[in-house]
Design a protein around this motif. Structure first.
Motif, mmCIF file in Angstrom:
data_model
loop_
_atom_site.group_PDB
_atom_site.id
_atom_site.type_symbol
_atom_site.label_atom_id
_atom_site.label_comp_id
_atom_site.label_asym_id
_atom_site.label_seq_id
_atom_site.Cartn_x
_atom_site.Cartn_y
_atom_site.Cartn_z
ATOM 1 N N GLU A 183 3.213 -13.189 -0.024
ATOM 2 C CA GLU A 183 3.927 -12.010 -0.492
ATOM 3 C C GLU A 183 3.197 -11.302 -1.627
ATOM 4 N N ARG A 184 2.245 -11.998 -2.281
ATOM 5 C CA ARG A 184 1.538 -11.393 -3.405
ATOM 6 C C ARG A 184 0.273 -10.668 -2.983
ATOM 7 N N GLU A 185 -0.516 -11.314 -2.118
ATOM 8 C CA GLU A 185 -1.833 -10.756 -1.807
ATOM 9 C C GLU A 185 -2.393 -11.400 -0.545
ATOM 10 N N LYS A 437 -6.673 -5.827 -8.946
ATOM 11 C CA LYS A 437 -5.851 -6.051 -7.755
ATOM 12 C C LYS A 437 -4.622 -5.162 -7.799
ATOM 13 N N GLN A 439 -0.579 -4.548 -5.986
ATOM 14 C CA GLN A 439 0.566 -4.898 -5.149
ATOM 15 C C GLN A 439 1.484 -3.678 -5.122
ATOM 16 N N SER A 446 4.367 0.380 -7.726
ATOM 17 C CA SER A 446 3.091 -0.314 -7.621
ATOM 18 C C SER A 446 2.834 -1.132 -8.877
#
Length: 452
Positions: A183-185, A437, A439, A446
């Protein structure tokens, strides 16, 4: 080695018992039973002392080995004995105890050292036995697989089926690439496996390495090389066009002025001259625009090497807030700075400011259709000495298709954007040895993270 004194004591005790037995027999033959009983009692006492003399040594040695088996090194034998053989035995037992203790402490120190190395390693490590039990999983492996604690290989099936099948069916393989999504990356892992035999037990040693940063660096290098070629070729093609069009325009204007003076131009020729004039101007203007366009992308190629120094993040955030103060007030944005403790980073202040300005600017622009607009800047230090800076907004968010392309040079979702802001920001952070990064959820906001 047992000393002579020990032999002498042993021989004397045996001789005493032997002569006492002879005396007992003599008095028994003389029917002097009272003296005989005294000798019997004396023999019993001497035998008891002899047994105790041997048992004390045996018991001492038994205690010594039992203590070693239980890893108890607190035994201390009395070295102040009258009998030199016992004294020598106690001294040697104490020396052995200290030697085993030193070896044990050395092994424990080495074990803790290697365990700490594995914990601090940037590569994930898993050790799996033949029954599928995970005997060792360092924190990096748990973080990469986003699961803790890892106790059995079946847990990997829920994380990634391909990874689970690979580890179940193959004991030895060289570098294989597997993508892990959570779910994170999304993480690209390079995995290696080796089968080892340890004390008769078959173990499978797995190493996991996140190669996203490696891929990002190679991708950035590829874009830089491509842009260098493109800008060079475009400049070579555009520059002559603008130069020639400018010369033709000047020549045309001179001819036009001369024709007007002579007054020998009719209406049809005048219209033709006007069209030529407009056309040449358009060519020149378009050429100039293309040159400016190319020059804007050359900034992506010329990011200087960071000149690092210690920067107080809280003060840097305050500077960013001050620069955007007018827009924050006009658009009624709830702007928050969250720095729980003093956080400092070793970075180029000008370049890091440029990155934060770009990210905050993008966050503000994403709030144009949002009510109760919010932007939050946070900074924290992790246990492994990393610094994480985040820029969070509740704007329009980014679609999954856009997420794959937002760091690509020239890509932009804005009508007036150049498409190099995020690309340059990512390149700057990579030059600092970190990563940028993102998300995002469409219509929910965001979160950009700078990890240094």
């Amino acid at each position: 080695m047992i000393s002579k004194k020990f032999y002498y004591i042993l021989i004397i005790r045996l001789l005493v018992i032997f002569f006492s037995a002879l005396a007992m027999g003599f008095f028994f033959s003389k029917e002097n039973y009272i003296v005989m009983c005294l000798f019997i009692f004396f023999i019993l006492i001497q035998t008891s002392f002899l047994i105790k003399f041997f048992n004390s040594t045996n018991r001492k040695i038994a205690y010594f080995f039992k203590a070693l088996l239980n890893e108890d090194f607190t035994l201390d034998f009395n070295e102040n004995r009258d009998i030199s053989s016992i004294k020598e035995l106690n001294i040697n037992l104490n020396k052995l105890t200290h030697k085993f203790q030193s070896a044990h402490l050395h092994n424990q120190t080495q074990e803790r050292y290697y365990q700490e190395l594995i914990k601090q390693a940037e590569i994930g490590v898993l050790t799996i036995n033949t029954k599928g039990h995970i005997l060792l999983a360092n924190p990096r492996a748990e973080k990469l697989l986003n699961h803790t604690p890892l106790t059995h290989i079946k847990q990997l099936e829920k994380i990634n089926t391909e990874l689970y099948q690979l580890l179940c069916n193959t004991l030895n393989f060289q570098r294989k690439l597997i993508q892990i999504n959570n779910e994170r990356e999304s993480i690209q892992l390079a995995i290696k496996a080796n089968s080892i035999n340890l004390n008769g037990n078959q173990l499978n040693l797995i190493t996991l390495q996140d190669i996203n940063s490696e891929l990002d660096t190679k991708e950035t290098d590829s874009w830089i090389k491509l842009i260098q070629v493109l800008t060079h070729e475009m400049m070579n093609s555009i520059a002559p066009i603008t130069s020639i069009s400018e010369s033709l325009l000047k020549q045309h204007q001179n001819n036009k002025s001369t024709s007007n003076i002579v007054n020998d131009i009719d209406n049809e020729q005048e219209a033709y001259v006007d069209i030529m004039d407009k056309g040449l101007r358009i060519i020149k203007n378009q050429g100039d625009d293309l040159i400016r366009f190319v020059e804007s992308y050359r900034s992506f190629l010329n990011v200087p090497k960071p000149e690092k120094k210690l920067i107080n993040i809280a003060k840097l955030f305050e500077k960013i807030e001050l620069l955007f103060e007018k827009q924050i007030i006009q658009k009624k944005i709830d702007f928050k700075i969250v720095v729980p403790h003093e956080v400092t980073v070793y970075a180029d202040e000008q370049q890091l400011t440029q990155v934060l300005l770009n990210l905050v600017k993008n966050a503000i622009q994403s709030l144009h259709e949002t009510t109760n607009s919010k932007i939050e800047l946070t900074a924290k230090a992790t246990q492994d000495s990393k610094k994480i800076i985040t820029i969070k907004d509740n704007g329009i968010g980014i679609t999954n298709e856009e997420m794959d392309r937002i760091f690509i040079p020239f890509f932009t979702t804005k009508t007036n954007g150049s498409g190099v802001g995020l690309s340059i920001s990512k390149q700057i952070i990579q030059l600092h040895g970190g990563s940028l990064k993102v998300q995002s959820v469409k219509n929910k906001g965001s979160l950009f993270s700078i990890i240094l």
